[in-house]
Design a protein around this motif. Structure first.
Motif, PDB file in Angstrom:
ATOM      1  N   ASP A 109      17.427  -6.200   7.062  1.00 19.66           N
ATOM      2  CA  ASP A 109      16.518  -5.406   6.252  1.00 19.66           C
ATOM      3  C   ASP A 109      15.786  -6.280   5.249  1.00 19.66           C
ATOM      4  O   ASP A 109      14.590  -6.136   5.033  1.00 19.66           O
ATOM      5  CB  ASP A 109      17.309  -4.300   5.533  1.00 19.66           C
ATOM      6  CG  ASP A 109      16.385  -3.313   4.830  1.00 19.66           C
ATOM      7  OD1 ASP A 109      15.420  -2.866   5.479  1.00 19.66           O
ATOM      8  OD2 ASP A 109      16.618  -3.013   3.649  1.00 19.66           O
ATOM      9  N   ASN A 110      16.519  -7.234   4.663  1.00 17.99           N
ATOM     10  CA  ASN A 110      15.919  -8.154   3.693  1.00 17.99           C
ATOM     11  C   ASN A 110      14.873  -9.043   4.356  1.00 17.99           C
ATOM     12  O   ASN A 110      13.788  -9.264   3.820  1.00 17.99           O
ATOM     13  CB  ASN A 110      17.025  -9.005   3.054  1.00 17.99           C
ATOM     14  CG  ASN A 110      16.530  -9.730   1.819  1.00 17.99           C
ATOM     15  OD1 ASN A 110      15.691  -9.206   1.098  1.00 17.99           O
ATOM     16  ND2 ASN A 110      17.024 -10.922   1.596  1.00 17.99           N
ATOM     17  N   ILE A 111      15.203  -9.561   5.558  1.00 14.85           N
ATOM     18  CA  ILE A 111      14.239 -10.389   6.298  1.00 14.85           C
ATOM     19  C   ILE A 111      12.990  -9.573   6.591  1.00 14.85           C
ATOM     20  O   ILE A 111      11.868 -10.032   6.416  1.00 14.85           O
ATOM     21  CB  ILE A 111      14.876 -10.913   7.608  1.00 14.85           C
ATOM     22  CG1 ILE A 111      15.917 -11.987   7.287  1.00 14.85           C
ATOM     23  CG2 ILE A 111      13.823 -11.470   8.551  1.00 14.85           C
ATOM     24  CD1 ILE A 111      16.809 -12.362   8.455  1.00 14.85           C
ATOM     25  N   ASP A 112      13.185  -8.326   7.050  1.00 10.93           N
ATOM     26  CA  ASP A 112      12.064  -7.465   7.377  1.00 10.93           C
ATOM     27  C   ASP A 112      11.201  -7.181   6.148  1.00 10.93           C
ATOM     28  O   ASP A 112       9.986  -7.233   6.199  1.00 10.93           O
ATOM     29  CB  ASP A 112      12.580  -6.156   7.974  1.00 10.93           C
ATOM     30  CG  ASP A 112      11.484  -5.404   8.704  1.00 10.93           C
ATOM     31  OD1 ASP A 112      10.731  -6.062   9.453  1.00 10.93           O
ATOM     32  OD2 ASP A 112      11.371  -4.181   8.518  1.00 10.93           O
ATOM     33  N   LYS A 113      11.875  -6.927   5.002  1.00 14.75           N
ATOM     34  CA  LYS A 113      11.132  -6.665   3.770  1.00 14.75           C
ATOM     35  C   LYS A 113      10.332  -7.897   3.358  1.00 14.75           C
ATOM     36  O   LYS A 113       9.194  -7.794   2.925  1.00 14.75           O
ATOM     37  CB  LYS A 113      12.086  -6.259   2.637  1.00 14.75           C
ATOM     38  CG  LYS A 113      12.522  -4.825   2.720  1.00 14.75           C
ATOM     39  CD  LYS A 113      13.419  -4.457   1.566  1.00 14.75           C
ATOM     40  CE  LYS A 113      13.871  -3.014   1.693  1.00 14.75           C
ATOM     41  NZ  LYS A 113      14.903  -2.672   0.737  1.00 14.75           N
ATOM     42  N   ASN A 114      10.943  -9.092   3.470  1.00 15.64           N
ATOM     43  CA  ASN A 114      10.230 -10.319   3.129  1.00 15.64           C
ATOM     44  C   ASN A 114       9.022 -10.509   4.034  1.00 15.64           C
ATOM     45  O   ASN A 114       7.961 -10.939   3.601  1.00 15.64           O
ATOM     46  CB  ASN A 114      11.155 -11.540   3.232  1.00 15.64           C
ATOM     47  CG  ASN A 114      12.100 -11.622   2.054  1.00 15.64           C
ATOM     48  OD1 ASN A 114      11.827 -11.051   1.012  1.00 15.64           O
ATOM     49  ND2 ASN A 114      13.214 -12.307   2.231  1.00 15.64           N
ATOM     50  N   ARG A 115       9.192 -10.172   5.326  1.00 19.63           N
ATOM     51  CA  ARG A 115       8.090 -10.312   6.259  1.00 19.63           C
ATOM     52  C   ARG A 115       6.950  -9.379   5.853  1.00 19.63           C
ATOM     53  O   ARG A 115       5.789  -9.735   5.884  1.00 19.63           O
ATOM     54  CB  ARG A 115       8.565  -9.970   7.671  1.00 19.63           C
ATOM     55  CG  ARG A 115       7.512 -10.294   8.722  1.00 19.63           C
ATOM     56  CD  ARG A 115       7.933  -9.923  10.125  1.00 19.63           C
ATOM     57  NE  ARG A 115       9.140 -10.579  10.516  1.00 19.63           N
ATOM     58  CZ  ARG A 115      10.189  -9.957  11.043  1.00 19.63           C
ATOM     59  NH1 ARG A 115      10.169  -8.664  11.246  1.00 19.63           N
ATOM     60  NH2 ARG A 115      11.276 -10.620  11.390  1.00 19.63           N
ATOM     61  N   LEU A 116       7.306  -8.164   5.455  1.00 21.38           N
ATOM     62  CA  LEU A 116       6.292  -7.189   5.078  1.00 21.38           C
ATOM     63  C   LEU A 116       5.646  -7.519   3.736  1.00 21.38           C
ATOM     64  O   LEU A 116       4.573  -7.038   3.435  1.00 21.38           O
ATOM     65  CB  LEU A 116       6.904  -5.788   5.025  1.00 21.38           C
ATOM     66  CG  LEU A 116       7.347  -5.222   6.375  1.00 21.38           C
ATOM     67  CD1 LEU A 116       8.060  -3.899   6.176  1.00 21.38           C
ATOM     68  CD2 LEU A 116       6.169  -5.052   7.308  1.00 21.38           C
ATOM     69  N   HIS A 117       6.308  -8.333   2.924  1.00 21.86           N
ATOM     70  CA  HIS A 117       5.756  -8.654   1.607  1.00 21.86           C
ATOM     71  C   HIS A 117       4.886  -9.905   1.598  1.00 21.86           C
ATOM     72  O   HIS A 117       4.494 -10.377   0.546  1.00 21.86           O
ATOM     73  CB  HIS A 117       6.879  -8.769   0.568  1.00 21.86           C
ATOM     74  CG  HIS A 117       7.354  -7.425   0.123  1.00 21.86           C
ATOM     75  ND1 HIS A 117       8.393  -6.776   0.733  1.00 21.86           N
ATOM     76  CD2 HIS A 117       6.909  -6.589  -0.840  1.00 21.86           C
ATOM     77  CE1 HIS A 117       8.584  -5.603   0.156  1.00 21.86           C
ATOM     78  NE2 HIS A 117       7.697  -5.465  -0.802  1.00 21.86           N
ATOM     79  N   LEU A 118       4.602 -10.472   2.797  1.00 27.98           N
ATOM     80  CA  LEU A 118       3.562 -11.494   2.836  1.00 27.98           C
ATOM     81  C   LEU A 118       2.279 -10.825   2.362  1.00 27.98           C
ATOM     82  O   LEU A 118       2.118  -9.615   2.512  1.00 27.98           O
ATOM     83  CB  LEU A 118       3.396 -12.033   4.251  1.00 27.98           C
ATOM     84  CG  LEU A 118       4.465 -13.038   4.666  1.00 27.98           C
ATOM     85  CD1 LEU A 118       4.399 -13.272   6.160  1.00 27.98           C
ATOM     86  CD2 LEU A 118       4.326 -14.344   3.917  1.00 27.98           C
ATOM     87  N   PRO A 119       1.346 -11.603   1.803  1.00 32.38           N
ATOM     88  CA  PRO A 119       0.199 -10.955   1.167  1.00 32.38           C
ATOM     89  C   PRO A 119      -0.568 -10.020   2.095  1.00 32.38           C
ATOM     90  O   PRO A 119      -0.875 -10.368   3.217  1.00 32.38           O
ATOM     91  CB  PRO A 119      -0.691 -12.133   0.743  1.00 32.38           C
ATOM     92  CG  PRO A 119      -0.079 -13.352   1.276  1.00 32.38           C
ATOM     93  CD  PRO A 119       1.282 -13.047   1.763  1.00 32.38           C
ATOM     94  N   VAL A 120      -0.840  -8.821   1.606  1.00 33.04           N
ATOM     95  CA  VAL A 120      -1.690  -7.890   2.331  1.00 33.04           C
ATOM     96  C   VAL A 120      -3.141  -8.248   2.025  1.00 33.04           C
ATOM     97  O   VAL A 120      -4.020  -8.160   2.856  1.00 33.04           O
ATOM     98  CB  VAL A 120      -1.376  -6.441   1.911  1.00 33.04           C
ATOM     99  CG1 VAL A 120      -2.360  -5.478   2.549  1.00 33.04           C
ATOM    100  CG2 VAL A 120       0.046  -6.088   2.303  1.00 33.04           C
ATOM    101  N   ASN A 121      -3.390  -8.671   0.815  1.00 40.10           N
ATOM    102  CA  ASN A 121      -4.688  -9.188   0.385  1.00 40.10           C
ATOM    103  C   ASN A 121      -4.410 -10.282  -0.636  1.00 40.10           C
ATOM    104  O   ASN A 121      -3.288 -10.464  -1.076  1.00 40.10           O
ATOM    105  CB  ASN A 121      -5.537  -8.082  -0.259  1.00 40.10           C
ATOM    106  CG  ASN A 121      -6.194  -7.199   0.767  1.00 40.10           C
ATOM    107  OD1 ASN A 121      -6.890  -7.687   1.647  1.00 40.10           O
ATOM    108  ND2 ASN A 121      -5.948  -5.912   0.666  1.00 40.10           N
ATOM    109  N   GLY A 122      -5.447 -11.014  -1.015  1.00 42.28           N
ATOM    110  CA  GLY A 122      -5.281 -12.022  -2.054  1.00 42.28           C
ATOM    111  C   GLY A 122      -5.206 -13.422  -1.496  1.00 42.28           C
ATOM    112  O   GLY A 122      -5.620 -13.705  -0.378  1.00 42.28           O
ATOM    113  N   SER A 123      -4.648 -14.341  -2.282  1.00 42.55           N
ATOM    114  CA  SER A 123      -4.629 -15.757  -1.920  1.00 42.55           C
ATOM    115  C   SER A 123      -3.661 -16.031  -0.775  1.00 42.55           C
ATOM    116  O   SER A 123      -2.548 -15.541  -0.751  1.00 42.55           O
ATOM    117  CB  SER A 123      -4.205 -16.591  -3.135  1.00 42.55           C
ATOM    118  OG  SER A 123      -4.061 -17.945  -2.760  1.00 42.55           O
ATOM    119  N   VAL A 124      -4.121 -16.824   0.181  1.00 44.65           N
ATOM    120  CA  VAL A 124      -3.248 -17.275   1.266  1.00 44.65           C
ATOM    121  C   VAL A 124      -3.221 -18.804   1.324  1.00 44.65           C
ATOM    122  O   VAL A 124      -3.113 -19.398   2.379  1.00 44.65           O
ATOM    123  CB  VAL A 124      -3.647 -16.679   2.646  1.00 44.65           C
ATOM    124  CG1 VAL A 124      -3.301 -15.219   2.706  1.00 44.65           C
ATOM    125  CG2 VAL A 124      -5.113 -16.911   2.952  1.00 44.65           C
TER     126      VAL A 124
END
Length: 199
Positions: free
Chosen positions: A29-44
């Motif tokens: 669940d933590n891995i999945d949450k981290n994956r989903l928390h990559l930037p949706v917008n903003g600096s990459v």
């Protein structure tokens, strides 16, 4: 007593298995949450570039194409084969470039009918890659560009040229072209140096 001891062991084993399963689910669940928390917008990401700055004679000599023109369009695109957004795990490693279409060409060296140049860094779909140092061009800027040919993986010429900070001169209010590395220069001086490089 033995029966009691067996029962306790079974409870301990079952409890241990449940703990392991709970920890595993929490980890995934933590891995999945981290994956989903990559930037949706903003600096990459940010790119810092150490540009090679040859002397002016070498810059002229090694350029396949030297042009004067006006920036007529500007847009950002992902550095993927088709310019589309990569999967989330590749956002940072892929990055974004800015494309500038140049119109009203005056060709001083080489041959070209249309020119699109690409620069590192840019914005598309709410995502931004920053590149330093890089001169950002605006639509309407008159520019003097020193360009070298680019080829695809099969050796065929491609339609855009990669520009770096030292190879872009912007026309100033005095009618001269300038950049931070070489200062001001006139078209006549460039033409003279092109003639000298033929000798």
């Amino acid at each position: 007593m033995i029966e009691n001891s067996k029962g306790i062991k079974i409870v301990i084993v079952v409890f241990s298995i449940l703990l392991i399963l709970t920890a595993g689910v929490a980890a995934f669940d933590n891995i999945d949450k981290n994956r989903l928390h990559l930037p949706v917008n903003g600096s990459v990401g940010m790119i810092h570039i150490s540009w090679m700055t040859p002397d002016f004679e070498e810059l002229v000599d090694r350029s396949d194409l030297i042009i004067v023109g006006t920036v007529s369009d500007k847009y950002g695109a992902w550095n993927t084969e088709d310019g589309s957004k990569p999967p989330r795990y590749a956002l940072v490693s892929t990055g974004i470039s800015t494309y500038y279409e140049i119109s009203g060409l005056e060709v001083l060296k080489g041959s070209a009918e249309t020119v699109t140049v690409r620069a590192p860094g840019g914005t598309t779909g709410g995502y931004t890659t920053t590149a330093e140092p890089m001169q950002e061009l605006e639509v309407g800027d008159t520019v003097l560009l020193f360009l070298t040919n680019n080829y695809d993986s099969e050796g065929n010429p491609i339609t855009w040229y990669h520009i770096g900070f030292p190879t872009v001169f912007i026309k100033n209010g005095d009618g001269l072209f300038e950049n931070e590395f070489y200062g001001e220069i006139s078209i006549e001086e460039v033409e003279k140096e092109i003639e000298n490089s033929k000798e």
